[in-house]
Design a protein around this motif. Structure first.
Motif, PDB file in Angstrom:
ATOM      1  N   VAL A 156     -35.720  47.274  55.781  1.00 33.62           N
ATOM      2  CA  VAL A 156     -36.611  48.011  56.671  1.00 33.62           C
ATOM      3  C   VAL A 156     -36.504  49.474  56.258  1.00 33.62           C
ATOM      4  N   ALA A 157     -37.598  50.045  55.766  1.00 33.21           N
ATOM      5  CA  ALA A 157     -37.571  51.410  55.245  1.00 33.21           C
ATOM      6  C   ALA A 157     -38.627  52.257  55.934  1.00 33.21           C
ATOM      7  N   GLY A 158     -38.314  53.540  56.089  1.00 28.46           N
ATOM      8  CA  GLY A 158     -39.253  54.469  56.699  1.00 28.46           C
ATOM      9  C   GLY A 158     -38.549  55.749  57.053  1.00 28.46           C
ATOM     10  N   THR A 159     -39.221  56.613  57.786  1.00 32.86           N
ATOM     11  CA  THR A 159     -38.600  57.867  58.189  1.00 32.86           C
ATOM     12  C   THR A 159     -37.440  57.600  59.136  1.00 32.86           C
ATOM     13  N   THR A 160     -36.526  58.548  59.192  1.00 26.89           N
ATOM     14  CA  THR A 160     -35.402  58.412  60.112  1.00 26.89           C
ATOM     15  C   THR A 160     -35.900  58.300  61.545  1.00 26.89           C
ATOM     16  N   LEU A 161     -36.935  59.052  61.886  1.00 28.55           N
ATOM     17  CA  LEU A 161     -37.495  58.985  63.233  1.00 28.55           C
ATOM     18  C   LEU A 161     -38.011  57.587  63.550  1.00 28.55           C
ATOM     19  N   ALA A 162     -38.795  57.005  62.643  1.00 21.82           N
ATOM     20  CA  ALA A 162     -39.345  55.668  62.898  1.00 21.82           C
ATOM     21  C   ALA A 162     -38.236  54.636  63.032  1.00 21.82           C
ATOM     22  N   LEU A 163     -37.182  54.756  62.225  1.00 23.49           N
ATOM     23  CA  LEU A 163     -36.050  53.836  62.317  1.00 23.49           C
ATOM     24  C   LEU A 163     -35.327  53.993  63.654  1.00 23.49           C
ATOM     25  N   VAL A 164     -35.092  55.226  64.073  1.00 24.85           N
ATOM     26  CA  VAL A 164     -34.429  55.475  65.363  1.00 24.85           C
ATOM     27  C   VAL A 164     -35.252  54.887  66.511  1.00 24.85           C
ATOM     28  N   MET A 165     -36.558  55.150  66.502  1.00 24.12           N
ATOM     29  CA  MET A 165     -37.398  54.691  67.602  1.00 24.12           C
ATOM     30  C   MET A 165     -37.509  53.172  67.620  1.00 24.12           C
ATOM     31  N   ALA A 216     -29.249  43.631  63.441  1.00 23.86           N
ATOM     32  CA  ALA A 216     -28.215  42.819  62.784  1.00 23.86           C
ATOM     33  C   ALA A 216     -28.831  42.014  61.645  1.00 23.86           C
ATOM     34  N   GLY A 217     -28.168  42.016  60.494  1.00 23.39           N
ATOM     35  CA  GLY A 217     -28.644  41.254  59.352  1.00 23.39           C
ATOM     36  C   GLY A 217     -29.794  41.889  58.599  1.00 23.39           C
ATOM     37  N   LEU A 218     -30.062  43.165  58.855  1.00 20.34           N
ATOM     38  CA  LEU A 218     -31.128  43.894  58.166  1.00 20.34           C
ATOM     39  C   LEU A 218     -30.546  45.084  57.420  1.00 20.34           C
ATOM     40  N   ARG A 219     -31.221  45.493  56.359  1.00 21.78           N
ATOM     41  CA  ARG A 219     -30.877  46.689  55.606  1.00 21.78           C
ATOM     42  C   ARG A 219     -31.842  47.800  56.009  1.00 21.78           C
ATOM     43  N   LEU A 220     -31.309  48.905  56.521  1.00 27.01           N
ATOM     44  CA  LEU A 220     -32.129  50.036  56.941  1.00 27.01           C
ATOM     45  C   LEU A 220     -31.969  51.182  55.954  1.00 27.01           C
ATOM     46  N   GLU A 221     -33.079  51.780  55.538  1.00 26.40           N
ATOM     47  CA  GLU A 221     -33.027  52.917  54.615  1.00 26.40           C
ATOM     48  C   GLU A 221     -34.050  53.966  55.025  1.00 26.40           C
ATOM     49  N   ALA A 222     -33.561  55.191  55.217  1.00 25.33           N
ATOM     50  CA  ALA A 222     -34.444  56.298  55.563  1.00 25.33           C
ATOM     51  C   ALA A 222     -35.088  56.876  54.313  1.00 25.33           C
ATOM     52  N   SER A 223     -36.355  57.193  54.410  1.00 29.93           N
ATOM     53  CA  SER A 223     -37.086  57.768  53.280  1.00 29.93           C
ATOM     54  C   SER A 223     -36.982  59.287  53.226  1.00 29.93           C
TER      55      SER A 223
END
Length: 212
Positions: free
Chosen positions: A178-187, A159-166
């Motif tokens: 918060v940016a990174g691979t979709t896998l790292a974001l999911v985990m 909550a309150g964060l911006r997530l972006e997959a690379s």
């Protein structure tokens, strides 16, 4: 989510289960007893848990929860004990039997796809197995985790964060990035702090504090 979408999710789940089964086929008995990212569960425990998830419809799940007096720990342990084989080979055989299953405790198909991809990495990472789930499977899971608390408090966590997959189309929210691979974001959304070092941006420290 309509039937066509669910059919696609089930096909993605079948592929991810099959990939995990292939990885498991090469494990030694010692590796089957190894720890995972999933608390105190061993590799064999996690596999038995995934077999249980692919074997229980809503009524079977409800009966199990009633029998456990709605204690999730008791419910999970009983189902792990039920679906673990006498040997790792038998446990794997039972898991292979549900690779194509479309049985689940509820209609939240994407949540059960998430369970498969997260628990697969719970197993792979400690063992040094490098297979990465398909981004096509990870993306709907990421979207679901960002939008809803289900088995994990993923929505609250980010909550309150911006997530972006690379490496894919997933993006969600507003705030510190918060940016990174979709896998790292999911985990990370699944509460696996081991993946935080694979993420970048000012929002990572917020996530680290929340997970701590």
């Amino acid at each position: 989510m309509g039937k066509r979408s669910d059919d696609h999710l089930w096909e993605l789940m079948r592929a991810e289960r099959a990939a995990l089964a292939d990885d498991l086929a090469g494990l030694s008995d010692e590796q089957w007893r190894a720890g995972t990212l999933c608390g105190e569960w061993s590799v064999e425990d996690v596999v038995a848990h995934l077999t249980a998830a692919g074997s229980m419809n809503q009524w079977a799940w409800l009966r199990s929860m009633l029998g456990a007096r709605f204690n999730m720990h008791v419910h999970n342990q009983r189902r792990i004990d039920e679906h673990r084989g006498a040997t790792p080979a038998e446990t794997l055989k039972r898991f292979r039997a549900v690779v194509g299953s479309t049985t689940a405790p509820s209609g939240d198909t994407v949540a059960y796809l998430g369970e498969v991809v997260v628990h697969a990495q719970d197993i792979r990472r400690p063992l040094g197995l490098t297979r990465v789930p398909d981004v096509a499977a990870l993306t709907p899971v990421a979207e679901f985790f960002a939008a809803r608390n289900f088995a994990v408090n993923s929505k609250s966590l980010v909550a309150g964060l911006r997530l972006e997959a690379s490496d894919g189309r997933f993006s969600s929210g507003a705030g510190p990035l918060v940016a990174g691979t979709t896998l790292a974001l999911v985990m990370a959304m699944a509460g696996r702090g081991a993946y935080l070092d694979e993420l970048d941006g000012p929002g990572v420290e917020v996530l680290r504090e929340r997970l701590a």
